[in-house]
Scaffold this motif. Structure first.
Motif, PDB file in Angstrom:
ATOM      1  N   PRO A   1      10.404  -7.427  -1.565  1.00 14.19           N
ATOM      2  CA  PRO A   1       9.510  -8.414  -2.128  1.00 14.19           C
ATOM      3  C   PRO A   1       8.211  -7.456  -2.920  1.00 14.19           C
ATOM      4  CG  PRO A   1       9.967  -9.147  -0.057  1.00 14.19           C
ATOM      5  CD  PRO A   1      10.543  -7.818   0.107  1.00 14.19           C
ATOM      6  N   GLU A   2       7.882  -6.527  -2.467  1.00 18.47           N
ATOM      7  CA  GLU A   2       6.857  -5.872  -3.363  1.00 18.47           C
ATOM      8  C   GLU A   2       7.199  -5.179  -4.455  1.00 18.47           C
ATOM      9  OE1 GLU A   2       8.433  -2.626   0.063  1.00 18.47           O
ATOM     10  OE2 GLU A   2       8.319  -4.960  -0.371  1.00 18.47           O
ATOM     11  N   PHE A   3       8.621  -5.163  -4.959  1.00 16.04           N
ATOM     12  CA  PHE A   3       9.088  -4.593  -6.096  1.00 16.04           C
ATOM     13  C   PHE A   3       9.847  -5.776  -6.993  1.00 16.04           C
ATOM     14  CE2 PHE A   3       9.492  -1.109  -2.870  1.00 16.04           C
ATOM     15  CZ  PHE A   3       8.960  -0.103  -3.650  1.00 16.04           C
ATOM     16  N   ARG A   4       9.600  -7.034  -6.567  1.00 18.18           N
ATOM     17  CA  ARG A   4      10.209  -8.048  -7.344  1.00 18.18           C
ATOM     18  C   ARG A   4       9.355  -8.865  -7.904  1.00 18.18           C
ATOM     19  NH1 ARG A   4      16.013  -7.254  -6.915  1.00 18.18           N
ATOM     20  NH2 ARG A   4      16.187  -5.870  -5.259  1.00 18.18           N
ATOM     21  N   GLN A   5       9.794  -9.637  -8.981  1.00 21.14           N
ATOM     22  CA  GLN A   5       8.936 -10.562  -9.748  1.00 21.14           C
ATOM     23  C   GLN A   5       8.620 -11.672  -9.016  1.00 21.14           C
ATOM     24  OE1 GLN A   5      13.004 -12.513 -11.812  1.00 21.14           O
ATOM     25  NE2 GLN A   5      10.979 -11.964 -13.090  1.00 21.14           N
ATOM     26  N   ASN A   6       7.664 -12.674  -9.696  1.00 23.65           N
ATOM     27  CA  ASN A   6       7.109 -13.871  -9.103  1.00 23.65           C
ATOM     28  C   ASN A   6       6.513 -13.702  -7.671  1.00 23.65           C
ATOM     29  OD1 ASN A   6       8.216 -15.440 -11.538  1.00 23.65           O
ATOM     30  ND2 ASN A   6      10.082 -15.690 -10.340  1.00 23.65           N
ATOM     31  N   ASN A   7       5.738 -12.909  -7.643  1.00 24.69           N
ATOM     32  CA  ASN A   7       5.224 -12.444  -6.334  1.00 24.69           C
ATOM     33  C   ASN A   7       5.910 -12.094  -5.318  1.00 24.69           C
ATOM     34  OD1 ASN A   7       2.197 -12.695  -7.470  1.00 24.69           O
ATOM     35  ND2 ASN A   7       2.536 -14.896  -7.594  1.00 24.69           N
ATOM     36  N   GLY A   8       7.164 -11.621  -5.500  1.00 19.04           N
ATOM     37  CA  GLY A   8       7.930 -11.072  -4.722  1.00 19.04           C
ATOM     38  C   GLY A   8       9.068 -12.140  -4.068  1.00 19.04           C
ATOM     39  N   GLN A   9       8.988 -13.198  -4.959  1.00 20.14           N
ATOM     40  CA  GLN A   9      10.157 -14.197  -4.684  1.00 20.14           C
ATOM     41  C   GLN A   9      11.356 -14.163  -5.549  1.00 20.14           C
ATOM     42  OE1 GLN A   9       9.429 -16.196  -1.980  1.00 20.14           O
ATOM     43  NE2 GLN A   9       7.832 -15.105  -1.938  1.00 20.14           N
ATOM     44  N   GLY A  10      11.527 -13.353  -6.602  1.00 25.47           N
ATOM     45  CA  GLY A  10      12.460 -13.308  -7.460  1.00 25.47           C
ATOM     46  C   GLY A  10      13.660 -12.377  -7.208  1.00 25.47           C
ATOM     47  N   VAL A  11      14.533 -12.317  -7.815  1.00 23.39           N
ATOM     48  CA  VAL A  11      15.958 -11.531  -7.761  1.00 23.39           C
ATOM     49  C   VAL A  11      15.399 -10.219  -8.837  1.00 23.39           C
ATOM     50  CG1 VAL A  11      16.993 -12.677  -9.703  1.00 23.39           C
ATOM     51  CG2 VAL A  11      18.247 -11.113  -8.002  1.00 23.39           C
ATOM     52  N   HIS A  12      14.598 -10.281  -9.770  1.00 23.36           N
ATOM     53  CA  HIS A  12      14.130  -9.338 -10.795  1.00 23.36           C
ATOM     54  C   HIS A  12      13.237  -8.691 -10.419  1.00 23.36           C
ATOM     55  CE1 HIS A  12      16.398 -12.440 -13.650  1.00 23.36           C
ATOM     56  NE2 HIS A  12      17.414 -11.707 -13.269  1.00 23.36           N
ATOM     57  N   PHE A  13      13.158  -7.377 -11.084  1.00 25.15           N
ATOM     58  CA  PHE A  13      12.047  -6.398 -10.584  1.00 25.15           C
ATOM     59  C   PHE A  13      10.778  -6.772 -11.310  1.00 25.15           C
ATOM     60  CE2 PHE A  13      16.066  -4.467  -9.698  1.00 25.15           C
ATOM     61  CZ  PHE A  13      15.890  -4.179  -8.438  1.00 25.15           C
ATOM     62  N   ASN A  14       9.715  -6.490 -10.685  1.00 19.65           N
ATOM     63  CA  ASN A  14       8.376  -6.379 -11.392  1.00 19.65           C
ATOM     64  C   ASN A  14       8.307  -4.854 -11.933  1.00 19.65           C
ATOM     65  OD1 ASN A  14       7.580  -4.693  -8.898  1.00 19.65           O
ATOM     66  ND2 ASN A  14       6.668  -6.283  -7.963  1.00 19.65           N
ATOM     67  N   ALA A  15       6.982  -4.661 -12.444  1.00 13.52           N
ATOM     68  CA  ALA A  15       6.802  -3.368 -13.320  1.00 13.52           C
ATOM     69  C   ALA A  15       6.943  -2.147 -12.345  1.00 13.52           C
ATOM     70  CB  ALA A  15       5.552  -3.320 -13.875  1.00 13.52           C
ATOM     71  N   ARG A  16       6.480  -2.311 -10.958  1.00 13.59           N
ATOM     72  CA  ARG A  16       6.436  -1.446  -9.832  1.00 13.59           C
ATOM     73  C   ARG A  16       8.017  -1.236  -9.680  1.00 13.59           C
ATOM     74  NH1 ARG A  16       4.296  -1.587  -3.592  1.00 13.59           N
ATOM     75  NH2 ARG A  16       4.982   0.496  -3.220  1.00 13.59           N
ATOM     76  N   GLY A  17       8.862  -2.314  -9.490  1.00 13.03           N
ATOM     77  CA  GLY A  17      10.155  -2.113  -9.264  1.00 13.03           C
ATOM     78  C   GLY A  17      11.075  -1.624 -10.358  1.00 13.03           C
ATOM     79  N   LEU A  18      10.747  -2.040 -11.274  1.00 14.11           N
ATOM     80  CA  LEU A  18      11.655  -1.262 -12.445  1.00 14.11           C
ATOM     81  C   LEU A  18      11.389   0.319 -12.621  1.00 14.11           C
ATOM     82  CD1 LEU A  18      10.713  -3.850 -15.473  1.00 14.11           C
ATOM     83  CD2 LEU A  18      12.921  -3.667 -14.287  1.00 14.11           C
ATOM     84  N   GLN A  19      10.073   0.975 -12.307  1.00 13.46           N
ATOM     85  CA  GLN A  19       9.812   2.101 -12.204  1.00 13.46           C
ATOM     86  C   GLN A  19      10.754   2.766 -11.173  1.00 13.46           C
ATOM     87  OE1 GLN A  19       8.156   4.268 -14.390  1.00 13.46           O
ATOM     88  NE2 GLN A  19       8.150   2.628 -15.811  1.00 13.46           N
ATOM     89  N   ARG A  20      10.503   2.174  -9.995  1.00 10.29           N
ATOM     90  CA  ARG A  20      11.121   2.716  -8.895  1.00 10.29           C
ATOM     91  C   ARG A  20      12.837   2.682  -8.836  1.00 10.29           C
ATOM     92  NH1 ARG A  20      12.070   6.493  -5.880  1.00 10.29           N
ATOM     93  NH2 ARG A  20      13.071   5.895  -3.789  1.00 10.29           N
ATOM     94  N   HIS A  21      13.473   1.450  -9.621  1.00 14.69           N
ATOM     95  CA  HIS A  21      14.631   1.334 -10.093  1.00 14.69           C
ATOM     96  C   HIS A  21      15.347   2.513 -10.809  1.00 14.69           C
ATOM     97  CE1 HIS A  21      18.120  -1.516 -11.472  1.00 14.69           C
ATOM     98  NE2 HIS A  21      18.804  -0.350 -10.978  1.00 14.69           N
ATOM     99  N   GLY A  22      14.668   2.838 -11.773  1.00 24.82           N
ATOM    100  CA  GLY A  22      14.889   3.867 -12.719  1.00 24.82           C
ATOM    101  C   GLY A  22      14.861   5.235 -12.222  1.00 24.82           C
ATOM    102  N   GLN A  23      13.851   5.524 -11.287  1.00 21.36           N
ATOM    103  CA  GLN A  23      14.009   6.863 -10.341  1.00 21.36           C
ATOM    104  C   GLN A  23      14.915   6.742  -9.415  1.00 21.36           C
ATOM    105  OE1 GLN A  23      11.399   9.471 -11.062  1.00 21.36           O
ATOM    106  NE2 GLN A  23      12.903  10.264  -9.977  1.00 21.36           N
ATOM    107  N   MET A  24      15.303   5.737  -8.949  1.00 19.91           N
ATOM    108  CA  MET A  24      16.541   5.800  -8.092  1.00 19.91           C
ATOM    109  C   MET A  24      17.850   6.130  -8.691  1.00 19.91           C
ATOM    110  SD  MET A  24      15.832   2.550  -5.424  1.00 19.91           S
ATOM    111  CE  MET A  24      17.208   2.642  -4.488  1.00 19.91           C
TER     112      MET A  24
END
Length: 382
Positions: free
Chosen positions: A342-365
């Motif tokens: 959830p800390e990496f997901r949109q809509n305050n952690g409720q969504g399937v898509h990534f928030n800004a932090r999640g997009l950065q982490r996703h790219g690094q992975m």
């Protein structure tokens, strides 16, 4: 007097005809395009495709033109290219060291320069094609931009700096691609080219070759056709997106395909579900059929992706099916993005898509997975 006038008119017309060609020739560079990245063949070297078309109203031979030359910034000497004044199209490959941006100049002349053309940004580095569903495309919560000026994306017929939404993929939001490109450019110190193809909400069955049977229609109802009672087949439209890119870039014209998809197939209505075994069968078919079309064994990285929400953290069975493709040597293992909670997901952690932090982490992975493989794979010059 009348005959003399007609003779003078005829001579004048011939003189004008022979004077026209050099004044009307235009030199068009079809390749390279501005910001284009060419896949390097070894650690240090690659080739730039130079494709030139002459636009002229003249017919037959272009008189007084006999020299076609090219050069890159950092290399003072002009290199002669094959030239035939009877044709209007010229194509060759120019050896170049890995790196960029280079400035490429082309000139055409005969005794003096008649026409010339310049491309300001040309690179030799690493090119990656990216396909799948929304988390491979532009559906993240916040738009991202590459901080490294050597990270670019290709779509809709042009190259451009990588800034979301990336061309060629669905969605108008953010993506992991700028972060991935930044990390790869930093690690390998070459330009990074990204070719996005992802389409939001798609099932793996929607990416099958045309005519392939599917067990049930996808949740979207798109990219499949009813061919009989309770009988469906894939239209092949998305598969054709993959093969069109493979054809455009040519054999070994990009480094690898990055596949991030599975969320739709882990969360569908009962009458549209496919099993993990069917998922694996379909994706293996996409991989092997696209390789056959490409004419070379394109490396495919397959992510483990099935997460939906804090209440639906994904399917271990589907992740196992995705991972099995790497275990069995059909593909290479991409990142397990179901670990991004959830800390990496949109809509305050409720969504399937990534928030800004999640997009950065996703790219690094992705950069960690692909970078480790690439560091072992790229051959050094002899």
């Amino acid at each position: 007097m009348k005959k003399l006038s007609l003779l003078l008119f005829a001579l004048l017309s011939v003189a004008q005809l022979h004077a026209q060609p050099n004044e009307t020739v235009k030199l068009n560079l079809i390749s390279p395009l501005d910001y284009q990245v060419f896949q390097r063949q070894t650690h240090d070297d690659g080739k730039i495709t130079v494709d030139i078309a002459l636009d002229t109203t003249a017919r037959g031979t272009l008189t007084n033109l006999d020299t076609l030359e090219v050069r890159l910034t950092g290399f003072d000497a002009w290199q002669s290219l094959p030239f035939d004044s009877r044709v209007r199209r010229f194509r060759t490959e120019l050896a170049a060291p890995a790196g960029g941006w280079y400035r490429l100049e082309v000139r055409l002349g005969g005794g003096e320069v008649v026409v010339s053309a310049v491309v300001e940004h040309v690179g030799v580095g690493e090119v990656f094609v990216i396909a799948g569903q929304s988390n491979s495309a532009n559906h993240g919560e916040e738009k991202q931009s590459a901080t490294n000026s050597h990270v670019v994306a290709f779509g809709n017929g042009r190259w451009q700096p990588a800034a979301d939404p990336e061309p060629g993929a669905s969605g108008k939001g953010g993506s992991f691609m700028p972060a991935f490109g930044d990390a790869m450019a930093k690690r390998f110190d070459v330009p990074i080219g990204l070719v996005p193809l992802g389409v939001g909400s798609t099932s793996v069955r929607e990416w099958l070759p045309p005519g392939d049977a599917v067990a049930a229609p996808s949740d979207t109802g798109r990219n499949v056709v009813l061919v009989g009672s309770n009988s469906w087949a894939c239209t092949g439209e998305l598969f054709d997106r993959i093969t069109a890119v493979e054809k455009q870039f040519g054999p070994e014209g990009f480094r690898a395909m990055l596949w991030h998809q599975g969320e739709s197939d882990s969360h569908e209505p009962v009458d549209r579900q496919i099993t993990p075994a069917q998922y694996r069968q379909y994706l293996q078919r996409v991989i092997e059929a696209s390789r056959a079309q490409a004419g070379w064994r394109v490396p495919w990285f397959v992510a483990q992706a099935s997460y939906h929400s804090p209440m639906d953290k994904g399917s271990p069975e589907l992740r196992a099916a995705q991972k099995s493709l790497a275990t069995d040597g059909i593909a290479l293992a991409g990142p397990n993005t179901d670990t991004l909670g959830p800390e990496f997901r949109q809509n305050n952690g409720q969504g399937v898509h990534f928030n800004a932090r999640g997009l950065q982490r996703h790219g690094q992975m992705w950069a960690d997975n692909v970078g480790s493989w690439l560091a072992k794979t790229v051959p050094a010059n002899k």
